[in-house]
Write a protein that holds these residues in place. Structure first.
Motif, PDB file in Angstrom:
ATOM      1  N   VAL A  34       1.006  -1.215  -0.134  1.00  0.00           N
ATOM      2  CA  VAL A  34       0.028   0.064   0.045  1.00  0.00           C
ATOM      3  C   VAL A  34       0.841   1.308   0.090  1.00  0.00           C
ATOM      4  CG1 VAL A  34      -1.767   1.289   0.949  1.00  0.00           C
ATOM      5  CG2 VAL A  34      -1.743  -1.197   1.293  1.00  0.00           C
ATOM      6  N   THR A  35       0.662   2.067  -0.975  1.00  0.00           N
ATOM      7  CA  THR A  35       1.431   3.367  -0.958  1.00  0.00           C
ATOM      8  C   THR A  35       0.271   4.429  -0.982  1.00  0.00           C
ATOM      9  OG1 THR A  35       3.064   2.366  -2.438  1.00  0.00           O
ATOM     10  CG2 THR A  35       2.774   4.788  -2.443  1.00  0.00           C
ATOM     11  N   ALA A  36       0.591   5.358   0.250  1.00  0.00           N
ATOM     12  CA  ALA A  36      -0.246   6.413   0.594  1.00  0.00           C
ATOM     13  C   ALA A  36       0.347   7.814  -0.096  1.00  0.00           C
ATOM     14  CB  ALA A  36      -0.430   6.545   1.827  1.00  0.00           C
ATOM     15  N   LEU A  37      -0.546   8.647  -0.670  1.00  0.00           N
ATOM     16  CA  LEU A  37      -0.013   9.885  -1.077  1.00  0.00           C
ATOM     17  C   LEU A  37      -0.835  10.791  -0.204  1.00  0.00           C
ATOM     18  CD1 LEU A  37      -0.666   9.268  -5.057  1.00  0.00           C
ATOM     19  CD2 LEU A  37       1.551   8.794  -3.519  1.00  0.00           C
ATOM     20  N   PHE A  48      -2.236  13.063 -10.001  1.00  0.00           N
ATOM     21  CA  PHE A  48      -1.256  12.173 -10.444  1.00  0.00           C
ATOM     22  C   PHE A  48      -2.028  10.418 -10.348  1.00  0.00           C
ATOM     23  CE2 PHE A  48       1.516   8.611  -8.226  1.00  0.00           C
ATOM     24  CZ  PHE A  48       2.426   8.581  -9.565  1.00  0.00           C
ATOM     25  N   LEU A  49      -2.753  10.184  -9.155  1.00  0.00           N
ATOM     26  CA  LEU A  49      -3.330   8.852  -9.298  1.00  0.00           C
ATOM     27  C   LEU A  49      -4.147   8.655 -10.397  1.00  0.00           C
ATOM     28  CD1 LEU A  49      -3.870   7.044  -6.999  1.00  0.00           C
ATOM     29  CD2 LEU A  49      -6.411   7.772  -6.724  1.00  0.00           C
ATOM     30  N   ILE A 166     -12.889  -5.105  -7.841  1.00  0.00           N
ATOM     31  CA  ILE A 166     -11.878  -6.296  -7.822  1.00  0.00           C
ATOM     32  C   ILE A 166     -12.681  -7.552  -8.483  1.00  0.00           C
ATOM     33  CG2 ILE A 166     -10.729  -5.835  -5.727  1.00  0.00           C
ATOM     34  CD1 ILE A 166     -12.450  -7.495  -4.265  1.00  0.00           C
ATOM     35  N   ALA A 167     -13.765  -7.334  -8.755  1.00  0.00           N
ATOM     36  CA  ALA A 167     -14.800  -8.627  -9.776  1.00  0.00           C
ATOM     37  C   ALA A 167     -13.694  -8.777 -11.053  1.00  0.00           C
ATOM     38  CB  ALA A 167     -16.076  -8.259  -9.715  1.00  0.00           C
ATOM     39  N   VAL A 168     -13.376  -7.730 -11.795  1.00  0.00           N
ATOM     40  CA  VAL A 168     -12.679  -7.738 -12.980  1.00  0.00           C
ATOM     41  C   VAL A 168     -11.178  -8.057 -12.834  1.00  0.00           C
ATOM     42  CG1 VAL A 168     -14.316  -5.931 -13.927  1.00  0.00           C
ATOM     43  CG2 VAL A 168     -12.294  -5.242 -13.001  1.00  0.00           C
ATOM     44  N   GLU A 169     -10.802  -8.238 -11.643  1.00  0.00           N
ATOM     45  CA  GLU A 169      -9.557  -9.137 -11.379  1.00  0.00           C
ATOM     46  C   GLU A 169      -8.268  -8.389 -11.797  1.00  0.00           C
ATOM     47  OE1 GLU A 169     -10.341 -12.771 -13.401  1.00  0.00           O
ATOM     48  OE2 GLU A 169     -10.721 -13.712 -11.438  1.00  0.00           O
ATOM     49  N   PRO A 170      -8.418  -6.802 -11.354  1.00  0.00           N
ATOM     50  CA  PRO A 170      -7.237  -6.026 -11.835  1.00  0.00           C
ATOM     51  C   PRO A 170      -5.914  -6.489 -11.366  1.00  0.00           C
ATOM     52  CG  PRO A 170      -8.306  -4.914 -10.001  1.00  0.00           C
ATOM     53  CD  PRO A 170      -9.062  -6.320 -10.427  1.00  0.00           C
ATOM     54  N   GLU A 171      -4.688  -5.776 -11.773  1.00  0.00           N
ATOM     55  CA  GLU A 171      -3.462  -5.801 -11.139  1.00  0.00           C
ATOM     56  C   GLU A 171      -3.346  -4.911 -10.018  1.00  0.00           C
ATOM     57  OE1 GLU A 171      -0.893  -5.510 -14.437  1.00  0.00           O
ATOM     58  OE2 GLU A 171      -2.322  -6.743 -15.767  1.00  0.00           O
ATOM     59  N   VAL A 172      -3.757  -3.769 -10.210  1.00  0.00           N
ATOM     60  CA  VAL A 172      -3.660  -2.518  -9.217  1.00  0.00           C
ATOM     61  C   VAL A 172      -5.210  -1.974  -8.900  1.00  0.00           C
ATOM     62  CG1 VAL A 172      -2.561  -0.155  -9.305  1.00  0.00           C
ATOM     63  CG2 VAL A 172      -1.562  -2.057 -10.491  1.00  0.00           C
ATOM     64  N   VAL A 173      -5.120  -1.418  -7.781  1.00  0.00           N
ATOM     65  CA  VAL A 173      -6.443  -0.825  -7.214  1.00  0.00           C
ATOM     66  C   VAL A 173      -5.924   0.483  -6.583  1.00  0.00           C
ATOM     67  CG1 VAL A 173      -8.322  -0.944  -5.437  1.00  0.00           C
ATOM     68  CG2 VAL A 173      -7.506  -2.933  -6.560  1.00  0.00           C
ATOM     69  N   LEU A 174      -6.479   1.567  -7.230  1.00  0.00           N
ATOM     70  CA  LEU A 174      -6.363   3.026  -6.861  1.00  0.00           C
ATOM     71  C   LEU A 174      -7.592   3.492  -6.103  1.00  0.00           C
ATOM     72  CD1 LEU A 174      -5.266   4.442 -10.477  1.00  0.00           C
ATOM     73  CD2 LEU A 174      -3.762   3.277  -8.626  1.00  0.00           C
ATOM     74  N   MET A 175      -7.292   4.168  -4.783  1.00  0.00           N
ATOM     75  CA  MET A 175      -8.231   4.687  -4.246  1.00  0.00           C
ATOM     76  C   MET A 175      -8.264   6.186  -3.860  1.00  0.00           C
ATOM     77  SD  MET A 175      -8.726   1.600  -1.246  1.00  0.00           S
ATOM     78  CE  MET A 175      -9.385  -0.124  -1.793  1.00  0.00           C
ATOM     79  N   GLU A 200      -2.999  -9.444  -2.594  1.00  0.00           N
ATOM     80  CA  GLU A 200      -3.378  -9.757  -3.918  1.00  0.00           C
ATOM     81  C   GLU A 200      -2.897  -8.743  -5.011  1.00  0.00           C
ATOM     82  OE1 GLU A 200      -6.484 -12.277  -4.978  1.00  0.00           O
ATOM     83  OE2 GLU A 200      -7.068 -12.528  -2.908  1.00  0.00           O
ATOM     84  N   TYR A 201      -3.147  -7.431  -4.393  1.00  0.00           N
ATOM     85  CA  TYR A 201      -3.050  -6.277  -5.340  1.00  0.00           C
ATOM     86  C   TYR A 201      -2.058  -5.146  -4.772  1.00  0.00           C
ATOM     87  CZ  TYR A 201      -7.873  -8.285  -6.243  1.00  0.00           C
ATOM     88  OH  TYR A 201      -8.745  -9.063  -6.537  1.00  0.00           O
ATOM     89  N   THR A 202      -1.530  -4.310  -6.011  1.00  0.00           N
ATOM     90  CA  THR A 202      -0.817  -3.302  -5.658  1.00  0.00           C
ATOM     91  C   THR A 202      -1.981  -2.119  -5.371  1.00  0.00           C
ATOM     92  OG1 THR A 202       0.941  -4.044  -7.040  1.00  0.00           O
ATOM     93  CG2 THR A 202       0.734  -1.606  -6.350  1.00  0.00           C
ATOM     94  N   ILE A 203      -1.855  -1.454  -4.250  1.00  0.00           N
ATOM     95  CA  ILE A 203      -2.640  -0.360  -4.018  1.00  0.00           C
ATOM     96  C   ILE A 203      -2.062   1.033  -3.707  1.00  0.00           C
ATOM     97  CG2 ILE A 203      -4.464   0.420  -2.065  1.00  0.00           C
ATOM     98  CD1 ILE A 203      -4.927  -2.694  -1.727  1.00  0.00           C
ATOM     99  N   VAL A 204      -2.562   1.896  -4.288  1.00  0.00           N
ATOM    100  CA  VAL A 204      -2.316   3.281  -4.156  1.00  0.00           C
ATOM    101  C   VAL A 204      -3.435   4.091  -3.549  1.00  0.00           C
ATOM    102  CG1 VAL A 204      -1.125   5.273  -5.392  1.00  0.00           C
ATOM    103  CG2 VAL A 204      -0.585   3.032  -6.151  1.00  0.00           C
TER     104      VAL A 204
END
Length: 261
Positions: A34-37, A48-49, A166-175, A200-204
């Motif tokens: 998890v990377t926070a900005l 940027f996100l 997440i139902a579409v099975e992404p690689e990355v989740v942006l919030m 499971e996911y890379t999260i920003v």
């Protein structure tokens, strides 16, 4: 399945027409973390996100130059379809946005259907349950899947949107500030969920709440702006503990200590 790779951002400039909104971002975002900005309003965090899944291009006149590499592919290569990028890189917005005319079930599966995936009813039900369990929502809604998604509480609606993502099975989740409209109990539920999703996911995540950044993230990046009309810059990024206890830049220290922002 190949191990996920970092997101590599090189020399990224983000424009709205003639206005340079964010300048010169170079950063590597670690996979399955998890990377926070953080940073003051108007410094370019959310802008940027949105470049990480090319959502900013939806705004007329907006564009970016530079390189954003996700799993070895530059998403700004002219041959890359931005719709496919947005499938691989999901987005959860500040305000929960379930589709108002759809049931809970159909909300979860909306992205899958938009991507023209042909799927049997049994496979769809299995995918829906997996996504709702992944969003820690299944036990709360399993007996009312055909009821409108808008009938859920605010915190449940936000988790429904995460399930849809997440139902579409992404690689990355942006919030983008996913908890800003939620009460403390719902916020805690989302934060607990973020901890689970990073397996499971890379999260920003963009957040104005520094305590939240310190609770949920492995690394934190600080954005700042020199003044009105100037471009935002990524001032520094480091392990979250380091950013909050021993930042290398005085601007970061001044922001975290409350001297501005």
């Amino acid at each position: 399945m190949a191990a996920p790779q970092p997101i590599n951002v090189e020399d990224l400039d983000i424009h709205y027409g003639d206005f340079l909104a964010v300048q010169g971002v170079d950063v590597q975002i670690r996979p399955r973390s998890v990377t926070a900005l953080i940073g003051p309003s108007g410094c370019g965090k959310s802008t940027f996100l949105r470049t990480l899944n090319r959502m900013h291009e939806v705004i007329p006149g907006a564009y970016a130059t530079g390189r954003v590499e996700i799993n070895g592919e530059d998403i700004y290569d002219p041959k890359v379809d931005p719709v496919n990028v947005r499938r691989r890189v999901g987005m959860v917005f500040q305000k929960a946005n379930p589709f108002p005319t759809m049931s809970i079930r159909d909300n979860v599966l909306a992205g899958v259907k938009l991507n023209n995936r042909r799927i049997s009813r049994a496979a769809a039900d299995e995918l829906m349950e997996r996504a709702l369990r992944g969003a820690n929502l299944w036990n709360e809604v399993k007996d009312r899947l055909d009821k409108p998604g808008m009938g859920l509480s605010g915190g449940q609606q936000q988790r429904l949107c995460i399930a849809r993502t997440i139902a579409v099975e992404p690689e990355v989740v942006l919030m983008d500030e996913p908890c800003s409209a939620l009460d403390p109990i719902s916020t805690l539920a989302i934060e607990d969920l973020i901890h689970e999703l990073k397996q499971e996911y890379t999260i920003v995540i963009v957040t104005h709440n520094m305590q939240q950044a310190s609770r949920v993230s492995d690394r934190t990046g600080f954005f700042n702006i020199a003044g009105t009309g100037k471009p935002g810059h990524l001032i520094e990024i480091d392990d979250t503990d380091t950013i909050f206890t021993n930042p290398s830049n005085t601007q970061t220290e001044d922001y975290i200590s409350g001297r501005f922002g």
